[in-house]
Structure formats: structure tokens, C-alpha cells
Enzyme design. Structure first.
Site, PDB file in Angstrom:
ATOM      1  N   GLU A 149      26.932 117.062 -17.469  1.00 40.40           N
ATOM      2  CA  GLU A 149      26.539 117.423 -18.836  1.00 40.40           C
ATOM      3  C   GLU A 149      27.736 117.794 -19.711  1.00 40.40           C
ATOM      4  OE1 GLU A 149      25.074 118.502 -16.114  1.00 40.40           O
ATOM      5  OE2 GLU A 149      23.092 117.565 -16.259  1.00 40.40           O
ATOM      6  N   HIS A 159      14.315 123.673 -14.880  1.00 40.94           N
ATOM      7  CA  HIS A 159      13.651 122.577 -15.583  1.00 40.94           C
ATOM      8  C   HIS A 159      12.765 123.093 -16.714  1.00 40.94           C
ATOM      9  CE1 HIS A 159      15.027 120.620 -11.955  1.00 40.94           C
ATOM     10  NE2 HIS A 159      14.714 119.443 -12.442  1.00 40.94           N
TER      11      HIS A 159
END
Length: 321
Positions: free
Chosen positions: A55, A124
Site C-alpha cells: 500500500e 477489514h
């Protein structure tokens, strides 16, 4: 909402040849939520492509592409995966325009599937809006339904400044009409339901829940207004004040923890603008001050209908001492 976002991205790619979409599984697979489904086949692997599982690298590459004149639309696969990229977001994405005295704009639209509600494992499901909104140089927006998702994403993707686009993933499968010809104002807050007795302020998935609450409250003769804040940075303080001046009471609802959450900023803006007209202190109904729980505890953590109704009751029954 998934199809509305997909259509918006498709049109942005068609309208601006400098737009690039990328992230983990965004290319051939079309993303884990299929938001970019079919876009690589239509627009080519040079413009819609997969990245390594990194990321920080995704956001670092976005900065370089923006400096080279592209309009990157990166995706962080899940909100919890944004943490490894915080250094790039805060120290590069948000500051480059200031650092270069306006010579290096950062037209980056970072899509972040956000919040809970899908019973996903740890990392998540997160509510990072206060973290992003606290950083100067970033704009933050979250849609609440398919129509808003289409128009807000198309608007965000044309901005010269970095925008964090927080997509409520529990609403990806919500069905709804999208009037592509009628966008309305793409900025500011929006009244989703008119009311007289109290204003519920929310964003993202909590807007739909507040509309449910408003319908239930109406059965008891309580007329609730629901304000979708939409833009979390900058907050539309004028629309917020206009709604609360009318109802004279407010409850802010969000999934993030209470302490230092965005509800505190909203409450302060209301108090500053409406202190003389408020009939009760601004109430907050939020997640708890714990790490975002695993899926089997989400129903306890995310504000449910009963908790919001209790919040309304506390405000309506408030008596000055």
C-alpha cells in the site's frame, strides 16, 4: 452502489486520458468488490492495472504519477490496509501542493472501501474518517447511496486536490436509482428527510440506518430530519447550522469510536452556530472506544436502531436544571 461506482470510473476514464486506476486486484479481477470490473478489458492494461501487495508503494507511485501530470485513482483494498500507507498519505499526498507552493498539485482520488457491516475479519473494517479529516491538505467524502456514489465520485475525480473517497462497503449491494442527468450540488451536506423535532446527522452507511430510525420515530409522532453530511472535510457548517436551527436538537451518529471522533467536531460546529437556539446538548451515538471488532461482534459495536432511538429520547427528554 457497486455498479454506480463502476459506471462513474468508466466515464472518468473515457473523459480524461490521463486518468489511471490501479491497486491490488483492480485489473483483471476487477477488485475484490468488483468496483473496477471490466475496466481493464475496455480501457487497456496500461490504464487499469494490478499492483504488488504494497500500500505504501501504491500511494508513493500515485504521488509520482500526479507530479508527472496524471490523475491517479488508486484503491486500498480494505480500509485497514491504509495504515501501512499513512506515511505516504500524510507526508507526501497531503503536503506536496503546499510544499511546492502550488506548482505540484496532487489530483489523487484514493478509493477506500470503508466501515464495517459485512462481518469481515480484523483489519477489514475500520472507520478512519477522523484520522484523514485531521490532516490538512486532504478532502474526505463518503456517499450513502448509489446516486450519491456516482455523482460524488465523478466530482472527486476531477478535483486538483487529493480526495479520500470512503466507500461504505456494507452498501455496495444496495440497489437504487441513479439519475445521471441530475447531479444537484456535488459539494456540501444534503437533507435526506425533512423533519421538525430533531436532526440526525450521519454519513456513509449510517444515513440509511438513520432514515430507518426516522420512519420508526414518526410512528410515535416524532418528526426527525436526516442530514447526510457527505463531505467530512470540509464539513458544510452552513447546512448543518440551518438544519439544527430549524429543529433545535441534534444527534450525531457514526461508526467510529466516540473519543475524538468526527462527531465531536460536528457537535462543536453546531454549538458554535446554534448555542442560543439549542434546546438540549448535542448527543452522539457512536461505536465504542475499542479496536474495531471481528464480524461476530459488529452488531454490538455499530450503532443500531435501538441505540439511536435512545439517543433521540435522551435529547427530547432533556430538562435544563
Amino acid at each position: 452502489m457497486q455498479q454506480a461506482l463502476n459506471r462513474a470510473l468508466d466515464e472518468v476514464l473515457a473523459e480524461n486520458p490521463r486518468t489511471l486506476i490501479f491497486g491490488e486486484d483492480c485489473g483483471r479481477l476487477g477488485g475484490v468488490f468488483r468496483i473496477t470490473d471490466g475496466l481493464q478489458a475496455k480501457h487497456g492494461a496500461q490504464r487499469v492495472f494490478d499492483t504488488p501487495l504494497a500500500e505504501s508503494g501504491i500511494l508513493g507511485m500515485s504521488v509520482g504519477l500526479a507530479m508527472a501530470g496524471f490523475h491517479p485513482i488508486p484503491e486500498v483494498q480494505f480500509d485497514g490496509f491504509a495504515y501501512p500507507a499513512i506515511n505516504q498519505i500524510v507526508c507526501q499526498v497531503a503536503r506536496m501542493n503546499y510544499r511546492s507552493r502550488g506548482t505540484l498539485p496532487m489530483p489523487i482520488t484514493l478509493r477506500v472501501p470503508s466501515f464495517g457491516g459485512i462481518r469481515a475479519p480484523e483489519h477489514h473494517g475500520e472507520s478512519l474518517e477522523a484520522l484523514f479529516a485531521h490532516v490538512p491538505g486532504l478532502k474526505v467524502v463518503s456517499p450513502s447511496n448509489p446516486h450519491e456514489a456516482y455523482h460524488l465520485l465523478k466530482y472527486a475525480a476531477t478535483r486538483p486536490d487529493p480526495v479520500i473517497f470512503m466507500e461504505p462497503k456494507s452498501r455496495y449491494w444496495q440497489k437504487g436509482e441513479v439519475d445521471v442527468a441530475k447531479s444537484g450540488s456535488p459539494t456540501g451536506a444534503k437533507v435526506m428527510r425533512e423533519g421538525r423535532h430533531l436532526t440526525l446527522v450521519a454519513w456513509g452507511a449510517m444515513v440509511a440506518r438513520c432514515l430507518q430510525v426516522a420512519e420508526l420515530a414518526a410512528e410515535d409522532g416524532i418528526d426527525v430530519e436526516v442530514l447526510d453530511l457527505r463531505w467530512l472535510k470540509p464539513i458544510d457548517a452552513e447546512a448543518l447550522a440551518a438544519s439544527v436551527r430549524k429543529t433545535r436538537r441534534a444527534v450525531v451518529v457514526h461508526e467510529a469510536p466516540l473519543t475524538s471522533g468526527l462527531g465531536a467536531e460536528v457537535a462543536q460546529l453546531i454549538t458554535q452556530a446554534c448555542f442560543d437556539t439549542l434546546k438540549a446538548p448535542v448527543e452522539r451515538v457512536t461505536g465504542f472506544d475499542v479496536p474495531y471488532p471481528s464480524g461476530d461482534l459488529e452488531d454490538e459495536y455499530i450503532p443500531n436502531i435501538d441505540r439511536i432511538l435512545f439517543g433521540i429520547q435522551r435529547v427530547l427528554e432533556y430538562k435544563r436544571g
